[in-house]
Design a protein around this motif. Sequence first.
Motif, PDB file in Angstrom:
ATOM      1  N   LEU A  21       0.826  -1.204   0.000  1.00  0.00           N
ATOM      2  CA  LEU A  21       0.000   0.000   0.000  1.00  0.00           C
ATOM      3  C   LEU A  21       0.865   1.260   0.000  1.00  0.00           C
ATOM      4  O   LEU A  21       0.538   2.245  -0.672  1.00  0.00           O
ATOM      5  N   GLY A  24       2.153   1.572  -3.420  1.00  0.00           N
ATOM      6  CA  GLY A  24       1.081   2.028  -4.305  1.00  0.00           C
ATOM      7  C   GLY A  24       0.877   3.533  -4.212  1.00  0.00           C
ATOM      8  O   GLY A  24       0.700   4.209  -5.236  1.00  0.00           O
ATOM      9  N   SER A  28       1.356   6.516  -7.041  1.00  0.00           N
ATOM     10  CA  SER A  28       0.386   7.583  -7.262  1.00  0.00           C
ATOM     11  C   SER A  28       1.055   8.949  -7.150  1.00  0.00           C
ATOM     12  O   SER A  28       0.769   9.868  -7.925  1.00  0.00           O
ATOM     13  N   LEU A 184      -6.665   5.215  -3.285  1.00  0.00           N
ATOM     14  CA  LEU A 184      -5.560   4.586  -2.567  1.00  0.00           C
ATOM     15  C   LEU A 184      -5.414   5.165  -1.148  1.00  0.00           C
ATOM     16  O   LEU A 184      -5.135   4.436  -0.198  1.00  0.00           O
TER      17      LEU A 184
END
Length: 430
Positions: A21, A24, A28, A184
């Motif tokens: 995460l 991720g 982004s 996210l």
Amino acid sequence: MTGPAERRPMTRGYAWLVFALSFGLLLSDYMSRQVLNAVFPLLKAEWLLSDAQLGTLSGIVALMVGLLTFPLSLLADRWGRVRSLVLAAVVWSLATLGCAVAASYGQMFLGRFMVGVGEAAYGSVGIAVVLSVFPVTMRATLSGAFIAGGAFGSVLGVSIGGVLAELLGWRWTFAVMGLLGLVLAAVYGIVVTERKLTPSGVERGAAPGTGGPVRALLPRLFSSLSVLCAYVGSGLQMFIAMALLAWMPSFLDRYYGLATGKAGLTAGVFALITGIGMVGGGMVSDRLGRRDPHLKWTVAVVCSVGSLILLTFGFQLPPGAPQLILVGFGTLLSNATAGPAAAMVASLTPAAVAATAMATLTLANSLLGLAPGPAVTGLLADRFGLDTALRVIPLAALVAGLAFTLGRRHYDRALRSVSSRPLRTTELST
């Protein structure tokens, strides 16, 4: 940092979930930052912008990251890292959505300004969260992967951005990136919490409400000529890498006649090469450094000189396959110094202030590289043409190579200085 005996167990699966995460959100972060480069040609045509203005739109993000990384990292240590990361992601995502509805250069500049504010401390705080849930023995591997994630996010931002811009227009390109970031951020806020991380042994002094005084920490971050050379060399190589990343889509559009989508995809390949170079440079540096720590400096010098030669000769050639091949190899080496430089900084600063040292390295990379790289290239392109600008930019590697050489020469003295000046208990507990 807490010792093993003070740690309560965290499942391996949850630790990797935190990494996934966090990674991720890092993707982004860089997708929102670099998507602008894919739509340079469209903005230039629609708003009649100069190359200097386009470069400023790219550079303002890096400038804010450079200026705010250090204070926001310290604030996150006190307020809470997870909450800080989620808030940061929301800010840069909303700002990216703002870019999608911008009606002028001024409004776009404001949106990009806020993107930089949101992204300022993510790199240093994000890696601190990741390192807190894994064993110490995995820190080098995780740090290298996390740093290279910026390049991979740039690949996605430039490549996907170019395709979306061609299919839907540049406004939808920003909108998609902004919405992805918000999704996210929501998932991260639900899955990752301070309560779940604390039992894993978050570093003392890194939890909310703690931390040593800045007055005691700052001198240790600039305590030797070698560490200063590592900061400078890393930042100047970043100058080259970011200039290439920002302007490669426009270079392919102007001199190879590629459409926006194809130029973005091709430029994405060069961004991917940059990331591979960062991972490879770190791996080679670690392997050689086991025999002789000085070889880490040698790797950095070789990468600097190699990028200077390859990029200078590459951009002298006419458009064609030989040019792209030489530029590709130069790009591979352009930021391969990131891993060796981070290792040098870590070895030349006390372990107790390692996170702050990484924030300082990020600051140097931003102020010397990420911010001025695209902007200076744009100014030169307005005056002499983009092809000429890209022939001049690699000269920064000459200074970077000299800095790494000087740092290597004084490395032994710097190491003795660090080992002979441990932090006093009063400095850590004040």
